[in-house]
Design an enzyme around this catalytic site. Structure first.
Site, PDB file in Angstrom:
ATOM      1  N   ASN A   9      -2.102   3.744 -11.656  1.00 47.99           N
ATOM      2  CA  ASN A   9      -1.574   4.983 -11.785  1.00 47.99           C
ATOM      3  C   ASN A   9      -0.692   5.134 -13.170  1.00 47.99           C
ATOM      4  O   ASN A   9       0.109   4.342 -13.184  1.00 47.99           O
ATOM      5  CB  ASN A   9      -0.448   5.285 -10.688  1.00 47.99           C
ATOM      6  CG  ASN A   9       0.284   6.632 -10.835  1.00 47.99           C
ATOM      7  OD1 ASN A   9       0.228   7.494 -11.699  1.00 47.99           O
ATOM      8  ND2 ASN A   9       1.553   6.378  -9.979  1.00 47.99           N
ATOM      9  N   LYS A  11       0.917   7.307 -14.710  1.00 45.43           N
ATOM     10  CA  LYS A  11       2.233   7.792 -14.862  1.00 45.43           C
ATOM     11  C   LYS A  11       2.176   8.670 -16.051  1.00 45.43           C
ATOM     12  O   LYS A  11       1.303   9.299 -16.487  1.00 45.43           O
ATOM     13  CB  LYS A  11       3.393   7.034 -14.607  1.00 45.43           C
ATOM     14  CG  LYS A  11       3.298   6.180 -13.316  1.00 45.43           C
ATOM     15  CD  LYS A  11       4.615   5.564 -13.008  1.00 45.43           C
ATOM     16  CE  LYS A  11       4.344   4.653 -11.861  1.00 45.43           C
ATOM     17  NZ  LYS A  11       5.722   4.050 -11.290  1.00 45.43           N
ATOM     18  N   HIS A  95       3.445  10.750  -4.142  1.00 46.11           N
ATOM     19  CA  HIS A  95       3.926   9.688  -4.788  1.00 46.11           C
ATOM     20  C   HIS A  95       5.686   9.560  -4.639  1.00 46.11           C
ATOM     21  O   HIS A  95       5.920  10.679  -4.662  1.00 46.11           O
ATOM     22  CB  HIS A  95       3.623   9.499  -6.300  1.00 46.11           C
ATOM     23  CG  HIS A  95       3.794   8.327  -6.931  1.00 46.11           C
ATOM     24  ND1 HIS A  95       5.222   7.830  -7.273  1.00 46.11           N
ATOM     25  CD2 HIS A  95       3.425   6.954  -7.039  1.00 46.11           C
ATOM     26  CE1 HIS A  95       5.364   6.766  -7.827  1.00 46.11           C
ATOM     27  NE2 HIS A  95       4.203   6.133  -7.700  1.00 46.11           N
ATOM     28  N   GLU A  97       8.024   9.323  -6.803  1.00 45.77           N
ATOM     29  CA  GLU A  97       8.687   9.892  -7.766  1.00 45.77           C
ATOM     30  C   GLU A  97       8.602  11.496  -7.627  1.00 45.77           C
ATOM     31  O   GLU A  97       9.409  12.302  -8.063  1.00 45.77           O
ATOM     32  CB  GLU A  97       7.734   9.411  -9.158  1.00 45.77           C
ATOM     33  CG  GLU A  97       8.371   8.078  -9.477  1.00 45.77           C
ATOM     34  CD  GLU A  97       7.430   7.145 -10.365  1.00 45.77           C
ATOM     35  OE1 GLU A  97       6.646   7.711 -10.821  1.00 45.77           O
ATOM     36  OE2 GLU A  97       7.437   5.936 -10.454  1.00 45.77           O
ATOM     37  N   GLU A 167       3.975   2.367  -0.168  1.00 43.70           N
ATOM     38  CA  GLU A 167       4.509   1.782  -1.678  1.00 43.70           C
ATOM     39  C   GLU A 167       6.158   1.999  -1.138  1.00 43.70           C
ATOM     40  O   GLU A 167       6.857   2.981  -1.095  1.00 43.70           O
ATOM     41  CB  GLU A 167       4.467   3.047  -2.616  1.00 43.70           C
ATOM     42  CG  GLU A 167       3.027   3.109  -3.009  1.00 43.70           C
ATOM     43  CD  GLU A 167       2.754   3.411  -4.319  1.00 43.70           C
ATOM     44  OE1 GLU A 167       2.252   2.469  -5.308  1.00 43.70           O
ATOM     45  OE2 GLU A 167       3.327   4.541  -4.755  1.00 43.70           O
ATOM     46  N   GLY A 173       8.334  -0.185  -9.656  1.00 43.48           N
ATOM     47  CA  GLY A 173       8.671  -0.279 -11.152  1.00 43.48           C
ATOM     48  C   GLY A 173       9.945  -1.444 -11.131  1.00 43.48           C
ATOM     49  O   GLY A 173      10.667  -1.333 -12.260  1.00 43.48           O
ATOM     50  N   SER A 212       5.259  -3.038  -7.909  1.00 41.23           N
ATOM     51  CA  SER A 212       5.287  -4.168  -8.689  1.00 41.23           C
ATOM     52  C   SER A 212       4.083  -5.099  -8.460  1.00 41.23           C
ATOM     53  O   SER A 212       4.411  -6.388  -8.428  1.00 41.23           O
ATOM     54  CB  SER A 212       6.461  -4.910  -8.630  1.00 41.23           C
ATOM     55  OG  SER A 212       7.618  -3.666  -9.105  1.00 41.23           O
TER      56      SER A 212
HETATM   57  C1  PEP Z   1       3.267   3.156  -8.560  1.00 41.27           C
HETATM   58  O1  PEP Z   1       4.005   3.701  -9.333  1.00 41.27           O
HETATM   59  O2  PEP Z   1       2.810   3.602  -7.846  1.00 41.27           O
HETATM   60  C2  PEP Z   1       3.472   1.749  -8.804  1.00 41.27           C
HETATM   61  C3  PEP Z   1       3.414   1.064  -7.705  1.00 41.27           C
HETATM   62  O3  PEP Z   1       4.343   1.336  -9.846  1.00 41.27           O
HETATM   63  P1  PEP Z   1       4.567  -0.107 -10.152  1.00 41.27           P
HETATM   64  O4  PEP Z   1       3.098  -1.117 -10.164  1.00 41.27           O
HETATM   65  O5  PEP Z   1       4.996  -0.207 -11.764  1.00 41.27           O
HETATM   66  O6  PEP Z   1       5.612  -0.818  -9.387  1.00 41.27           O
END
Ligand code: PEP
Length: 250
Positions: A9, A11, A95, A97, A167, A173, A212
């Site tokens: 992803n 973003k 997601h 976000e 997630e 992040g 992460s």
């Molecule tokens: C995500 O945005 O789906 C995600 C897992 O981000 P990160 O790997 O940066 O934590």
């Protein structure tokens, strides 16, 4: 046997130039991790270019969002049939976000899931609890509520092909990853909830972990019996790191 999926992803990151370099690296390394399926999720404006650069390779692509509507006066939105035009295999829906920054509710997300299926694009449904919810001990209730909204609208059938990404919001992040045991516990819970509707379908559903994930922790996470891949944010912006995560799943 569920084939692992490692999905990047991106973003709101990248430029035409950086994406060319990233995709070149991914294309060059994809054969070495062929046991794992790879897919990337660029910002909408780069979709056509990504399609051109990945057509004929084993790497799939999709988008980070779609509209619940098919067409019409929805300024700034992108509809399912448009994703079809660019041969998207997947689309991320719900997601965290989108949920927190853009107010998407469980019901809106369920309708987006349905809109993706309607045009034959496989939804990747993101679910997960905030830190506050985990500390209150309501992780399972939150995840169950998020999945139930889709089950209520679409039933269990689509989960034979659709993907779920667990997630934990506190891990996205932040550099703070769920331990493999914490993630496995929630993944097993999700699969058990699906199995209560249809045990066969539940065995087919791929459940990715996101939060992460990087090369250094991917091996342990991807070794868990109910973790079928990763949804990768930051670490998907570098071909070497993205491929190293996939390698850990081979
Ligand atoms: C995500 O945005 O789906 C995600 C897992 O981000 P990160 O790997 O940066 O934590």
């Amino acid at each position: 046997m569920r084939r692992k999926l490692v999905a990047g992803n991106w973003k709101m990151n990248g430029s035409a130039e950086s994406i060319r370099g990233l995709l070149q690296g991914i294309r060059e390394g994809a054969a070495a991790v062929a046991a794992v399926e790879l897919a990337v999720f660029p910002p909408f404006v780069y979709l056509e270019s990504v399609e051109k650069q990945l057509s004929g390779t084993t790497v799939g692509w999709g988008t980070q969002n779609l509209s619940e509507h098919t067409s019409g006066a929805y300024t700034g939105e992108v509809a399912g049939p448009m994703l079809q035009d660019f041969h998207c295999k997947y689309v991320i829906v719900g997601h965290s976000e989108r949920r927190t920054l853009y107010g998407e509710t469980d019901q809106v997300i369920a309708r987006k899931f349905a809109a993706a299926r309607k045009v034959g694009v496989c939804p990747i449904l993101c679910v997960g609890e905030t830190l506050e919810e985990r500390e209150k001990g309501v992780t399972e209730a939150v995840v169950e509520r998020q999945i139930k909204a889709v089950l209520d609208l679409e039933g269990i059938g689509p989960f034979a092909e659709a993907v779920i990404a667990y997630e934990p919001v506190w891990a996205i992040g932040t550099g703070r990853t769920a331990t493999s045991a914490q993630a496995q516990e929630v993944h097993a819970f999700i699969r058990a909830k699906l199995a209560a509707f249809d045990a066969h379908v539940a065995q087919q559903t791929r459940i990715l972990y996101g939060g992460s994930m990087k090369a250094a922790n991917a091996g342990e996470l991807l070794a868990m019996p109910d973790i079928d891949g990763g949804l990768i944010g930051g670490a998907s912006l570098e071909a070497k790191e993205f491929l190293a995560i996939a390698k850990a799943g081979c």
